[in-house]
Enzyme design. Structure first.
Site, PDB file in Angstrom:
ATOM      1  N   LYS A  83       0.695  -1.063  -0.024  1.00  0.00           N
ATOM      2  CA  LYS A  83      -0.008  -0.002   0.013  1.00  0.00           C
ATOM      3  C   LYS A  83       0.826   1.167   0.004  1.00  0.00           C
ATOM      4  O   LYS A  83       1.756   1.268   0.731  1.00  0.00           O
ATOM      5  CB  LYS A  83      -0.881  -0.064   1.202  1.00  0.00           C
ATOM      6  CG  LYS A  83      -2.309   0.696   1.247  1.00  0.00           C
ATOM      7  CD  LYS A  83      -3.111   0.390   2.363  1.00  0.00           C
ATOM      8  CE  LYS A  83      -4.262   1.150   2.390  1.00  0.00           C
ATOM      9  NZ  LYS A  83      -5.045   0.925   3.725  1.00  0.00           N
TER      10      LYS A  83
HETATM   11  O1  G3P Z   1      -7.890   1.989   5.828  1.00  0.00           O
HETATM   12  C1  G3P Z   1      -8.271   2.926   5.032  1.00  0.00           C
HETATM   13  C2  G3P Z   1      -9.482   3.401   5.299  1.00  0.00           C
HETATM   14  O2  G3P Z   1     -10.272   2.627   5.274  1.00  0.00           O
HETATM   15  C3  G3P Z   1      -9.573   4.250   6.742  1.00  0.00           C
HETATM   16  O3  G3P Z   1     -10.657   4.398   7.102  1.00  0.00           O
HETATM   17  O4  G3P Z   1     -12.373   5.156   8.948  1.00  0.00           O
HETATM   18  O5  G3P Z   1      -9.956   5.726   9.140  1.00  0.00           O
HETATM   19  O6  G3P Z   1     -11.473   6.845   7.562  1.00  0.00           O
HETATM   20  P1  G3P Z   1     -11.140   5.502   8.262  1.00  0.00           P
END
Ligand code: G3P
Length: 217
Positions: A83
């Site tokens: 990633k």
């Molecule tokens: O892992 C990437 C993403 O899904 C993070 O989500 O909930 O931290 O905005 P969030």
């Protein structure tokens, strides 16, 4: 539509993998920090649980650093997807790694222009963050629609991986748009199963069945 789970909690991943509905896992530095484990160890544990892609995010900001970290992460298991952030160095690393046959997930995508660049860089996955856009009053799902429209105009192999998912309607809307993958927090994945009429109907069926006094086996 593929379902990934967005967590580094191996107990949760084991439990959800048992459903047979889990196609992969995504992690990020915040989720690794939350796990309290060593990065390489936890990615190895996850890769032993699921066969599908397991995203492991580089921490370096520069191309050389990203490539050096990717070399370490790639050695953990065959199903590690590297990633990288959506920056010029991240996309340069994406291009090099993709040319070398590595699956790359380009993360922190917030615009259709960024998604177009990631596809040109050969990304296996582009991760637009719908919840974080919604959080600031922008249209997260609108971004998915725009990316899907652009990708359908060209023979890109990049899959749209809907990230930063907050609730089940994000999943339903993403599926209506034909997004290839959604990465879900464990609570959202579990919530997909739920409906009060299912619970109510099942309780009534079980009460009526019990009244028959019968057994199937
Ligand atoms: O892992 C990437 C993403 O899904 C993070 O989500 O909930 O931290 O905005 P969030």
């Amino acid at each position: 539509m593929k379902f990934f789970v967005d967590t580094a909690d191996t107990a949760e991943i084991k439990s959800l993998a048992a459903s047979g509905l889990l196609d992969g896992v995504t992690t990020n530095p915040s989720l690794i920090a939350k796990s309290g484990k060593q990065f390489v160890d936890v990615i190895a544990e996850i890769c032993a649980i699921v066969d599908g892609p397991v995203s492991a995010e580089v921490a370096a900001m520069d191309f050389d650093g990203m490539m050096a970290e990717a070399a370490v992460l790639r050695r953990i298991a065959k199903n590690v997807a590297i990633k990288v952030p959506l920056t010029p160095d991240g996309l340069r690393a994406c291009k090099h790694l993709s040319n070398d046959g590595v699956q790359v997930n380009v993360t922190l995508c917030f615009s259709p222009a960024q998604a177009l660049l990631a596809a040109k860089a050969g990304a296996a996955f582009i991760s637009p963050f719908v919840g974080r856009l919604d959080d600031i009053g922008q249209d997260g799902m609108g971004l998915i629609a725009e990316i899907m429209e652009i990708y359908q105009n060209y023979p890109f192999k990049t899959e749209v991986l809907v990230a930063s998912v907050r609730h089940t309607m994000h999943v339903v809307q993403a599926a209506k748009l034909g997004a290839h993958v959604a990465t879900l927090p464990p609570n959202v994945l579990r919530a997909l199963f739920a409906h009060p009429l299912t619970d109510k109907g099942l309780a009534a069926f079980m009460a009526d069945w019990a009244a028959t006094g019968q057994k199937i086996v």
